[in-house]
Scaffold this motif. Structure first.
Motif, mmCIF file in Angstrom:
data_model
loop_
_atom_site.group_PDB
_atom_site.id
_atom_site.type_symbol
_atom_site.label_atom_id
_atom_site.label_comp_id
_atom_site.label_asym_id
_atom_site.label_seq_id
_atom_site.Cartn_x
_atom_site.Cartn_y
_atom_site.Cartn_z
ATOM 1 N N ASN A 58 0.868 -1.179 0.000
ATOM 2 C CA ASN A 58 0.000 0.000 0.000
ATOM 3 C C ASN A 58 0.902 1.225 0.000
ATOM 4 O OD1 ASN A 58 -2.744 -1.302 0.616
ATOM 5 N ND2 ASN A 58 -1.409 -2.124 2.206
ATOM 6 N N ILE A 59 0.847 1.980 -1.090
ATOM 7 C CA ILE A 59 1.704 3.157 -1.225
ATOM 8 C C ILE A 59 0.837 4.412 -1.171
ATOM 9 C CG2 ILE A 59 1.682 2.955 -3.759
ATOM 10 C CD1 ILE A 59 4.716 4.137 -1.734
ATOM 11 N N GLY A 60 1.326 5.412 -0.458
ATOM 12 C CA GLY A 60 0.585 6.657 -0.325
ATOM 13 C C GLY A 60 1.442 7.858 -0.661
ATOM 14 N N ALA A 61 0.771 8.933 -1.066
ATOM 15 C CA ALA A 61 1.434 10.192 -1.372
ATOM 16 C C ALA A 61 0.936 11.242 -0.382
ATOM 17 C CB ALA A 61 1.115 10.625 -2.801
ATOM 18 N N TYR A 62 1.840 11.756 0.413
ATOM 19 C CA TYR A 62 1.516 12.795 1.393
ATOM 20 C C TYR A 62 2.052 14.137 0.913
ATOM 21 C CZ TYR A 62 -0.041 9.750 5.211
ATOM 22 O OH TYR A 62 -0.739 8.879 6.009
ATOM 23 N N GLN A 63 1.251 15.167 1.125
ATOM 24 C CA GLN A 63 1.697 16.532 0.874
ATOM 25 C C GLN A 63 1.302 17.373 2.077
ATOM 26 O OE1 GLN A 63 0.069 18.500 -2.599
ATOM 27 N NE2 GLN A 63 1.932 19.720 -2.798
ATOM 28 N N GLU A 64 2.288 17.966 2.708
ATOM 29 C CA GLU A 64 2.071 18.786 3.899
ATOM 30 C C GLU A 64 1.251 18.038 4.956
ATOM 31 O OE1 GLU A 64 0.557 22.620 2.735
ATOM 32 O OE2 GLU A 64 2.159 22.878 1.263
ATOM 33 N N GLY A 65 1.559 16.762 5.126
ATOM 34 C CA GLY A 65 0.911 15.956 6.152
ATOM 35 C C GLY A 65 -0.443 15.383 5.782
ATOM 36 N N ASP A 66 -0.947 15.691 4.586
ATOM 37 C CA ASP A 66 -2.252 15.181 4.147
ATOM 38 C C ASP A 66 -2.063 14.097 3.089
ATOM 39 O OD1 ASP A 66 -3.800 16.902 5.753
ATOM 40 O OD2 ASP A 66 -3.649 18.503 4.250
ATOM 41 N N LEU A 67 -2.751 12.979 3.285
ATOM 42 C CA LEU A 67 -2.698 11.893 2.308
ATOM 43 C C LEU A 67 -3.485 12.331 1.070
ATOM 44 C CD1 LEU A 67 -1.675 9.015 1.807
ATOM 45 C CD2 LEU A 67 -3.825 8.172 2.807
ATOM 46 N N GLN A 68 -2.794 12.411 -0.058
ATOM 47 C CA GLN A 68 -3.373 12.915 -1.304
ATOM 48 C C GLN A 68 -3.722 11.820 -2.307
ATOM 49 O OE1 GLN A 68 -3.713 16.520 -1.948
ATOM 50 N NE2 GLN A 68 -3.531 16.326 0.259
ATOM 51 N N GLY A 69 -3.081 10.657 -2.171
ATOM 52 C CA GLY A 69 -3.322 9.590 -3.128
ATOM 53 C C GLY A 69 -2.800 8.268 -2.616
ATOM 54 N N VAL A 70 -3.388 7.191 -3.146
ATOM 55 C CA VAL A 70 -3.024 5.842 -2.726
ATOM 56 C C VAL A 70 -3.133 4.872 -3.900
ATOM 57 C CG1 VAL A 70 -3.713 6.128 -0.309
ATOM 58 C CG2 VAL A 70 -5.396 5.330 -1.976
ATOM 59 N N ALA A 71 -2.403 3.784 -3.782
ATOM 60 C CA ALA A 71 -2.541 2.645 -4.686
ATOM 61 C C ALA A 71 -2.112 1.407 -3.905
ATOM 62 C CB ALA A 71 -1.685 2.809 -5.937
ATOM 63 N N THR A 72 -2.683 0.275 -4.263
ATOM 64 C CA THR A 72 -2.373 -0.983 -3.581
ATOM 65 C C THR A 72 -2.006 -2.035 -4.611
ATOM 66 O OG1 THR A 72 -3.855 -0.482 -1.736
ATOM 67 C CG2 THR A 72 -3.325 -2.802 -2.096
ATOM 68 N N LEU A 73 -0.941 -2.762 -4.324
ATOM 69 C CA LEU A 73 -0.531 -3.905 -5.137
ATOM 70 C C LEU A 73 -0.665 -5.154 -4.277
ATOM 71 C CD1 LEU A 73 0.794 -5.354 -7.544
ATOM 72 C CD2 LEU A 73 3.014 -4.685 -6.601
ATOM 73 N N VAL A 74 -1.457 -6.114 -4.759
ATOM 74 C CA VAL A 74 -1.675 -7.362 -4.035
ATOM 75 C C VAL A 74 -1.182 -8.520 -4.904
ATOM 76 C CG1 VAL A 74 -3.377 -8.883 -2.957
ATOM 77 C CG2 VAL A 74 -3.689 -6.395 -2.861
ATOM 78 N N PRO A 75 -0.105 -9.168 -4.490
ATOM 79 C CA PRO A 75 0.374 -10.330 -5.237
ATOM 80 C C PRO A 75 -0.595 -11.505 -5.082
ATOM 81 C CG PRO A 75 2.095 -9.460 -3.791
ATOM 82 C CD PRO A 75 0.801 -8.814 -3.391
#
Length: 168
Positions: A58-75
Motif C-alpha cells: 500500500n503506497i501513499g502520497a503525502y503533501q504537507e501531512g495530508d494523504l493525497q493519493g493511494v494505490a495498492t498492489l496485491v500479489p
C-alpha cells in the motif's frame, strides 16, 4: 513537496478518510459503495489490519501531512498465479490531480512488483475513465480485455471495465 511512503497501521485513519472521499467522488470506480462503507464496524481498526498485511503493498502520497493519493498492489498467492500482482484502490484527491502523483504511485507499484519477482501486473479500470486509462497506458499497461456489465448499480445500471496489464 510530495512524500511517498509505504502505508502501515499508523496511516489507517488518513487512508480511511481518503477512501470515503473516493467512494463519494468516484462511486463508479469502486465495487464498494459509500453507503456500505460507512456501515462497517470499527473501520479504522480493520483498515489498520489491512495496512499491516506485509504481503500487500500500500503506497501513499503525502503533501504537507495530508494523504493525497493511494494505490495498492496485491500479489496473487495461489500457486500457478503467484507470478501476477493486482493493482487496486487507486485514487488521487481531485485537488492533487494532474501533478504526477498518480503516475508516481503506479511506477512505485511496478518497481515493487519487480523487486518481489512478479512478472505481470493487472488492473481493471472503468471503461469511461479516460484519464485513468491514459495514466495506466502512459505507465506501460495495455488493454487485454473488456468486461461488459462488470458492476451492477441498481436496476439496469451497469458499469463496463477495461482489463489492463503490464509484463515486467
Amino acid at each position: 513537496m510530495i512524500d511517498y511512503k509505504r502505508l502501515d497501521a499508523t496511516d489507517a485513519e488518513a487512508y480511511w478518510n481518503l477512501r470515503l472521499e473516493a467512494l463519494q467522488q468516484d462511486p463508479s470506480a469502486f465495487l464498494t459503495t459509500y453507503e456500505d462503507a460507512i456501515k462497517r464496524e470499527k473501520p479504522i481498526e480493520s483498515t489498520a489490519e489491512r495496512l499491516s498485511n506485509e504481503s500487500n503493498y500500500n503506497i501513499g502520497a503525502y503533501q504537507e501531512g495530508d494523504l493525497q493519493g493511494v494505490a495498492t498492489l496485491v500479489p496473487e498467492s495461489q500457486q500457478g498465479l503467484d507470478h501476477i500482482g493486482n493493482v487496486f484502490a487507486m485514487y488521487i484527491t481531485p485537488s492533487a490531480r494532474g501533478n504526477g502523483i498518480g503516475k508516481e504511485l503506479i511506477q512505485k507499484c511496478i518497481e515493487y512488483g519487480r523487486h518481489i519477482g512478479l512478472e505481470q501486473l493487472q488492473l481493471t479500470v472503468v471503461a469511461t475513465n479516460e484519464p485513468g486509462i491514459a495514466l495506466y497506458s502512459s505507465c506501460g499497461f495495455e488493454e487485454y480485455g473488456y468486461k461488459k456489465q462488470a458492476i451492477k448499480r441498481g436496476e439496469g445500471q451497469y458499469i463496463d471495465e477495461l482489463l489492463m496489464d503490464i509484463f515486467l
